[in-house]
Scaffold this motif. Sequence first.
Motif, PDB file in Angstrom:
ATOM      1  N   LYS A  64       0.847  -1.185   0.000  1.00 22.31           N
ATOM      2  CA  LYS A  64       0.000   0.000   0.000  1.00 22.31           C
ATOM      3  C   LYS A  64       0.888   1.242   0.000  1.00 22.31           C
ATOM      4  CE  LYS A  64      -2.081   1.137   3.855  1.00 22.31           C
ATOM      5  NZ  LYS A  64      -3.001   1.245   4.994  1.00 22.31           N
ATOM      6  N   LEU A  65       0.564   2.185  -0.872  1.00 21.85           N
ATOM      7  CA  LEU A  65       1.250   3.478  -0.902  1.00 21.85           C
ATOM      8  C   LEU A  65       0.328   4.520  -0.298  1.00 21.85           C
ATOM      9  CD1 LEU A  65       3.514   5.427  -1.737  1.00 21.85           C
ATOM     10  CD2 LEU A  65       2.457   5.545  -4.005  1.00 21.85           C
ATOM     11  N   THR A  66       0.780   5.131   0.775  1.00 24.51           N
ATOM     12  CA  THR A  66       0.017   6.181   1.451  1.00 24.51           C
ATOM     13  C   THR A  66       0.762   7.494   1.273  1.00 24.51           C
ATOM     14  OG1 THR A  66      -0.745   4.591   3.110  1.00 24.51           O
ATOM     15  CG2 THR A  66      -0.942   6.926   3.672  1.00 24.51           C
ATOM     16  N   THR A  67       0.031   8.522   0.879  1.00 27.63           N
ATOM     17  CA  THR A  67       0.618   9.854   0.701  1.00 27.63           C
ATOM     18  C   THR A  67      -0.211  10.860   1.471  1.00 27.63           C
ATOM     19  OG1 THR A  67       1.243   9.215  -1.545  1.00 27.63           O
ATOM     20  CG2 THR A  67       1.393  11.557  -1.001  1.00 27.63           C
ATOM     21  N   ARG A  68       0.470  11.803   2.119  1.00 27.13           N
ATOM     22  CA  ARG A  68      -0.209  12.878   2.846  1.00 27.13           C
ATOM     23  C   ARG A  68       0.598  14.149   2.642  1.00 27.13           C
ATOM     24  NH1 ARG A  68      -3.476  13.844   7.607  1.00 27.13           N
ATOM     25  NH2 ARG A  68      -2.714  15.694   8.683  1.00 27.13           N
ATOM     26  N   ILE A  69      -0.102  15.212   2.278  1.00 29.48           N
ATOM     27  CA  ILE A  69       0.529  16.523   2.160  1.00 29.48           C
ATOM     28  C   ILE A  69      -0.204  17.438   3.130  1.00 29.48           C
ATOM     29  CG2 ILE A  69       1.103  18.453   0.635  1.00 29.48           C
ATOM     30  CD1 ILE A  69       0.859  16.490  -1.737  1.00 29.48           C
ATOM     31  N   GLY A  73       4.663  19.194   5.581  1.00 28.37           N
ATOM     32  CA  GLY A  73       5.419  18.732   4.425  1.00 28.37           C
ATOM     33  C   GLY A  73       4.701  17.606   3.711  1.00 28.37           C
ATOM     34  N   ILE A  74       5.488  16.769   3.068  1.00 36.40           N
ATOM     35  CA  ILE A  74       4.952  15.645   2.309  1.00 36.40           C
ATOM     36  C   ILE A  74       5.389  14.364   3.008  1.00 36.40           C
ATOM     37  CG2 ILE A  74       4.991  14.452   0.090  1.00 36.40           C
ATOM     38  CD1 ILE A  74       5.396  17.205  -1.219  1.00 36.40           C
ATOM     39  N   HIS A  75       4.398  13.523   3.281  1.00 36.99           N
ATOM     40  CA  HIS A  75       4.632  12.265   3.983  1.00 36.99           C
ATOM     41  C   HIS A  75       4.265  11.126   3.034  1.00 36.99           C
ATOM     42  CE1 HIS A  75       4.203  14.745   7.726  1.00 36.99           C
ATOM     43  NE2 HIS A  75       3.370  15.386   6.925  1.00 36.99           N
ATOM     44  N   TYR A  76       5.026  10.033   3.081  1.00 37.27           N
ATOM     45  CA  TYR A  76       4.693   8.879   2.257  1.00 37.27           C
ATOM     46  C   TYR A  76       5.124   7.598   2.963  1.00 37.27           C
ATOM     47  CZ  TYR A  76       9.614   8.567   0.913  1.00 37.27           C
ATOM     48  OH  TYR A  76      10.971   8.430   0.950  1.00 37.27           O
ATOM     49  N   GLN A  77       4.442   6.514   2.617  1.00 45.47           N
ATOM     50  CA  GLN A  77       4.755   5.200   3.177  1.00 45.47           C
ATOM     51  C   GLN A  77       4.431   4.146   2.131  1.00 45.47           C
ATOM     52  OE1 GLN A  77       2.056   3.880   6.233  1.00 45.47           O
ATOM     53  NE2 GLN A  77       3.502   2.400   7.049  1.00 45.47           N
ATOM     54  N   PHE A  78       5.385   3.265   1.851  1.00 44.10           N
ATOM     55  CA  PHE A  78       5.151   2.130   0.971  1.00 44.10           C
ATOM     56  C   PHE A  78       5.217   0.885   1.852  1.00 44.10           C
ATOM     57  CE2 PHE A  78       5.862  -1.052  -2.273  1.00 44.10           C
ATOM     58  CZ  PHE A  78       5.135  -0.573  -3.343  1.00 44.10           C
ATOM     59  N   PHE A  79       4.045   0.496   2.364  1.00 42.61           N
ATOM     60  CA  PHE A  79       3.961  -0.652   3.259  1.00 42.61           C
ATOM     61  C   PHE A  79       4.066  -1.937   2.434  1.00 42.61           C
ATOM     62  CE2 PHE A  79       1.688  -3.941   5.566  1.00 42.61           C
ATOM     63  CZ  PHE A  79       2.224  -3.815   6.825  1.00 42.61           C
TER      64      PHE A  79
END
Length: 167
Positions: A64-69, A73-79
């Motif tokens: 799962k790719l999660t993105t938050r702006i 800033g810009i946050h991301y996670q590739f679980f």
Amino acid sequence: MKIFKEEQRFTQLWLIVVIIFSSLVPIYLVTKEYMNNENGSSIGNMLSIIILISLPLGIIFLFKLTTRIDEQGIHYQFFPFHLYLKKIGWNEISNAYVRTYDPIGEYGGWGIKFGLFGNKARGNAVNISGDLGIQLELKNGKKLLIGTQKESEAKRVLETYKINSNE
């Protein structure tokens, strides 16, 4: 204050078809061998082998790719590769914009990519599907592309934080 949130998973039909067909052949062969085996292999052994074949193929659906702006800033996670959101603060970013890219030509496909054939000029990419991404150019000279399916929303939020460019 505007916030952008997006979650993406590997749900492409072509990928599901490839996974199903790539597991059917070995499962068929294992089942056939079990039926023809006169040594008395147990059904438990056969089921264990089938699970061992199927499990790695099914793990891709956990990704799962999660993105938050947001204002930080810009946050991301590739679980499951990143257990927590990684944050890139606005003070670390020199430019951020949404762009179309060639996933195979530029990065060699989807997932966590480090530029095709070690091409450091393109930087890294974290993507699940499609050909749209949030391109980050960092003050330290590095680049990161985060895949998105929400082009207009991402552009609006980047504009809010005045980190926007038309390349």
